[in-house]
Design an enzyme around this catalytic site. Structure first.
Site, PDB file in Angstrom:
ATOM      1  N   LYS A 116       0.552  -1.503  -0.189  1.00 41.72           N
ATOM      2  CA  LYS A 116      -0.184   0.274  -0.009  1.00 41.72           C
ATOM      3  C   LYS A 116       0.841   1.094   0.082  1.00 41.72           C
ATOM      4  O   LYS A 116       0.166   2.468  -0.594  1.00 41.72           O
ATOM      5  CB  LYS A 116      -1.156   0.250   1.590  1.00 41.72           C
ATOM      6  CG  LYS A 116      -2.305  -0.728   1.329  1.00 41.72           C
ATOM      7  CD  LYS A 116      -3.020  -0.810   2.280  1.00 41.72           C
ATOM      8  CE  LYS A 116      -4.078  -1.735   2.208  1.00 41.72           C
ATOM      9  NZ  LYS A 116      -4.939  -1.471   1.747  1.00 41.72           N
ATOM     10  N   GLU A 199      -3.028   8.898   7.416  1.00 43.41           N
ATOM     11  CA  GLU A 199      -3.763   9.271   6.359  1.00 43.41           C
ATOM     12  C   GLU A 199      -4.852  10.707   6.998  1.00 43.41           C
ATOM     13  O   GLU A 199      -4.888   9.745   8.340  1.00 43.41           O
ATOM     14  CB  GLU A 199      -4.005   8.310   5.319  1.00 43.41           C
ATOM     15  CG  GLU A 199      -3.792   7.788   4.640  1.00 43.41           C
ATOM     16  CD  GLU A 199      -4.563   6.591   3.111  1.00 43.41           C
ATOM     17  OE1 GLU A 199      -5.542   6.324   3.944  1.00 43.41           O
ATOM     18  OE2 GLU A 199      -4.536   5.964   2.774  1.00 43.41           O
ATOM     19  N   HIS A 234     -15.630  -3.308   7.442  1.00 46.20           N
ATOM     20  CA  HIS A 234     -15.225  -3.613   6.546  1.00 46.20           C
ATOM     21  C   HIS A 234     -15.256  -4.953   5.535  1.00 46.20           C
ATOM     22  O   HIS A 234     -14.291  -5.111   4.584  1.00 46.20           O
ATOM     23  CB  HIS A 234     -13.423  -3.885   6.988  1.00 46.20           C
ATOM     24  CG  HIS A 234     -13.242  -2.549   7.802  1.00 46.20           C
ATOM     25  ND1 HIS A 234     -13.126  -1.256   7.019  1.00 46.20           N
ATOM     26  CD2 HIS A 234     -13.089  -2.664   9.155  1.00 46.20           C
ATOM     27  CE1 HIS A 234     -12.215  -0.575   8.107  1.00 46.20           C
ATOM     28  NE2 HIS A 234     -12.356  -1.218   9.254  1.00 46.20           N
ATOM     29  N   ARG A 292      -7.433  -8.048  -9.147  1.00 53.68           N
ATOM     30  CA  ARG A 292      -7.834  -9.194  -9.849  1.00 53.68           C
ATOM     31  C   ARG A 292      -9.545  -9.023 -10.012  1.00 53.68           C
ATOM     32  O   ARG A 292      -9.983  -7.743  -9.900  1.00 53.68           O
ATOM     33  CB  ARG A 292      -8.101 -10.329  -8.248  1.00 53.68           C
ATOM     34  CG  ARG A 292      -8.601  -9.311  -7.193  1.00 53.68           C
ATOM     35  CD  ARG A 292      -8.767 -10.085  -5.906  1.00 53.68           C
ATOM     36  NE  ARG A 292      -8.986  -9.702  -4.608  1.00 53.68           N
ATOM     37  CZ  ARG A 292     -10.235  -8.798  -4.497  1.00 53.68           C
ATOM     38  NH1 ARG A 292     -11.130  -9.138  -5.388  1.00 53.68           N
ATOM     39  NH2 ARG A 292     -10.399  -8.392  -3.264  1.00 53.68           N
TER      40      ARG A 292
END
Lengths: 501, 165
Positions: A116, A199, A234, A292
């Site tokens: 990431k 972030e 999530h 994917r």
């Protein structure tokens, strides 16, 4: 074109890919763990090869066994599905080195998006908007200084992360130290890597993702967006296309950013660029790229009017896209509900057991992607996803109604599911208004319990009438015993008092 | 006149139903309310009734403990009534026994026999369907016994750890 493809997966996605292969005239090699020897994906395949015991790391995650199965069967290509080895760059590389085509992007592209922190850097350099953040150093003092500069609330998350693990929202400076420490511990446990990035936290953010499709000749298009803001822990629950949040201008803008992200890493085959969108400011930020096919790909297929798995295979076989961005339009609205084997009354913990009876909903505009047959066993070893119900209609309200109706027609006996939860989300005024953001489920369904259904008399009568023929534990699938020919035979026996057997 | 009586447990409540054959159909009595029932069709897994004049279509299945019936999208799990004696011991013993909340594989044990534990302390980690589940101590106490080992598979309700009384 290939004549034989190995599918390195199980469940609904293996069934979905098998269908696509058969439509293209390609023979399918299934692989299976011991516990899956009688599974639907095995029964539908042309050949099936056992690759080990039930635990995934000894079977579906075992690269050597899967490659060996491909070599033995003479498969020319491997489709990894989603999950398992689908985003494992070493697997993609090992497949390539074995002289077999990997139905997906290059190992280099998988790797570029797999980390990431690296992906974020690269996207930022390429001009794709990223959430303002900090990842220059993992040193504690540097992180704390950077956090003050970014402002609160912010998100501390694992550099190697995914699935919400190793992630903490930090609301004020005082919590920073302990939150980072907790996220580090979780990250170390989940990924074996405790590195943190920071972030800016966007409140009430929508999750909007763009489907990319590119061939190996330099053509890359996007197939519009999917809105996946209905999430529990999530985990996406309901997905749709188009997003109720985007207008034409914003769609074009984010779509262009998604293409920019794909071009930057020379992407080919199907992939998804995820963004979060601030509903107040209309700002959008790159989140990550999934290299994917995704669980929610059917909504895109219905709206864009093409088969993503067909194209994945054709692209891997070297064929060029025969359309361009200008040829693509969004037709109507599609919604997908994920039916999970889980027990809402028991904290949504996964539920296991035999599927005694499964009746799929059907009708105009209804598609069901499932990987189970009556008698299948939902076990602890794999994902609790049972089936995906997808509804397509001319507009969003019609698609929602079609979905509600389809879920009413679905029957699944033997295992508890999130069925009622899905219905309650679909019926919620916020959902109907398209105002759902990624933490909406947690905020609105925190203490949700299935409603206390009043037991209708019809149900008790049906239970009693069926009981004589099939006592408890008699046989699965509601198969009746030898008295099927005479359902009224209990009445020949004198005055029985049957205590529920 | 012959009558049949059936009892089911649904959400911790016992329901009793009486069925009586009348002509080609039945009379069902629930909470002293009678219903006229006619069986239109009965198949493995499916039954169609005329219920007080209305057509009703239901799906059904059975396993060891449950009779599952689905009507208009709602699924009802009717259980065998449990004997009161068995239920009482369950309630009493639960203070000392820590049970699995769901079927799972034991990932790791975090305590040993004889360890003192505080309420909320992690006793062991379970794993199922890619999810990690922390099993915590329900109260302060000392570990009297551990009934499972790392790697073993457990069923829902199975005893994992025993606390000293």
């Amino acid at each position: 074109m290939f004549t034989k493809v190995l599918i390195a997966n199980r469940g609904e996605i293996a069934v979905r890919i098998t269908r696509a292969c058969h439509e293209l005239g390609i023979a399918v090699v299934a692989v299976y763990s011991e516990i899956d020897r009688n599974a639907l994906h095995v029964r539908m395949a042309d050949e099936a090869i056992s690759i080990g015991p039930a635990p995934a790391n000894e079977s579906y995650l075992n690269i050597d066994r899967i490659l060996d199965a491909a070599r033995r069967s003479g498969a020319q290509a491997i489709h990894p599905g989603y999950g398992f080895l689908s985003e494992n760059a070493s697997f993609a590389r090992a497949v390539r080195d074995a002289g077999i085509r990997f139905i997906g992007p290059s190992p280099e592209a998988i790797q570029a998006m797999g980390d990431k922190a690296m992906a974020r850097d690269r996207m930022q350099a390429a001009g794709v908007p990223v959430v303002p953040g900090y990842q220059a150093s993992d040193d504690e003092a540097d992180l704390e200084k950077a956090a003050v500069g970014l402002g609160f609330p912010l998100l501390a998350k694992a550099a190697a992360g995914g699935g919400g693990k190793g992630m903490r929202v930090v609301f004020e400076e005082g919590e920073l130290h302990s939150s980072i420490a907790a996220a580090r511990r979780e990250a170390l446990h989940a990924f074996g890597d405790s590195r943190m990035i920071l972030e800016r936290y966007v409140p009430q953010a929508h999750h909007v993702e763009f489907q990319l499709l590119g061939d190996e000749h330099g053509n890359l298009v996007h197939l519009f967006e999917r809105e996946c803001s209905v999430q529990r822990r999530h985990q996406k629950v309901i997905e749709e296309s188009p997003s109720p949040l985007l207008n034409e201008a914003l769609r074009a803008e984010i779509g262009a950013a998604a293409l920019l992200a794909g071009r930057e890493i020379g992407y080919h085959n199907a992939g998804t660029v995820e963004f979060i969108v601030d509903p107040q400011t209309q700002e959008y930020f790159f989140l990550e790229m999934n290299t994917r096919l995704q669980v929610e790909h059917p909504v895109t297929e219905l709206v864009a009017g093409l088969d993503l798995v067909h194209w994945q295979i054709r692209i891997a076989a070297g064929q060029p896209l025969d359309f361009s961005q200008a040829d693509l339009v969004q037709r109507g609205h599609a919604i997908q509900s994920r039916l999970y084997a889980e027990d809402p009354a028991n904290g949504f913990l996964p539920a296991t057991g035999p599927v005694l009876r499964f009746v799929e909903p059907e009708g105009p505009g209804i598609r069901v992607d499932s990987g189970i047959a009556n008698g299948a066993e939902i076990t602890i070893h794999y994902d609790p996803l049972i089936a995906k119900v997808i509804a397509h209609a001319q507009d969003r309200p019609a698609a929602v109604r079609r979905m509600q109706s389809a879920l009413r027609d679905a029957v699944l006996l033997g295992v508890r599911t999130n069925w009622q939860f899905l219905q309650d989300v679909l019926a919620h005024p916020d959902f109907k208004a398209g105002r759902v953001y990624t933490t909406w489920v947690e905020e609105n369904f925190e203490d949700w319990q299935p409603p206390d259904c009043i037991l209708p008399p019809e149900v008790l009568v049906a239970a009693a009438l069926t009981q004589y023929q099939t006592p408890f534990g008699a046989s699965p699938n509601g198969q009746t015993g030898p008295t099927l020919d005479d359902p009224f035979s209990p009445w020949r026996i004198a005055n029985g008092f049957r205590l529920g057997e | 006149m012959t009558a049949m009586h059936y009892r089911y447990r649904y959400r911790d409540q016992i329901f009793e139903i009486h069925l009586e054959r009348i002509g080609d159909g039945y009379r069902a009595v629930l909470d002293e309310i009678p219903y006229e029932v006619e069986v239109l069709d009965i198949q493995p897994g499916q039954i169609s009734l005329r219920f007080d004049g209305r057509p009703v279509n239901l799906y059904w299945a059975v396993d060891e403990e449950n009779r599952w019936v689905s009507l208009q999208g709602c699924t009802y799990q009717l259980q065998k009534p449990v004997l009161d004696r068995a239920r009482n011991t369950g309630v009493q013993a639960s203070e000392n026994l820590v049970r699995a909340p769901m079927p799972a594989q034991v990932r790791s044990l975090e305590v040993a026999v004889g360890d003192p534990v505080e309420r909320g302390e992690t006793l062991l980690l379970l794993e199922a369907m890619k999810m990690e589940i922390r099993i915590r101590a329900p109260r302060d106490g000392r570990i009297a016994g551990i009934k499972v080992s790392a790697g073993s598979t457990v069923n829902r309700g199975e005893v994992l750890v025993e606390l000293e009384p």
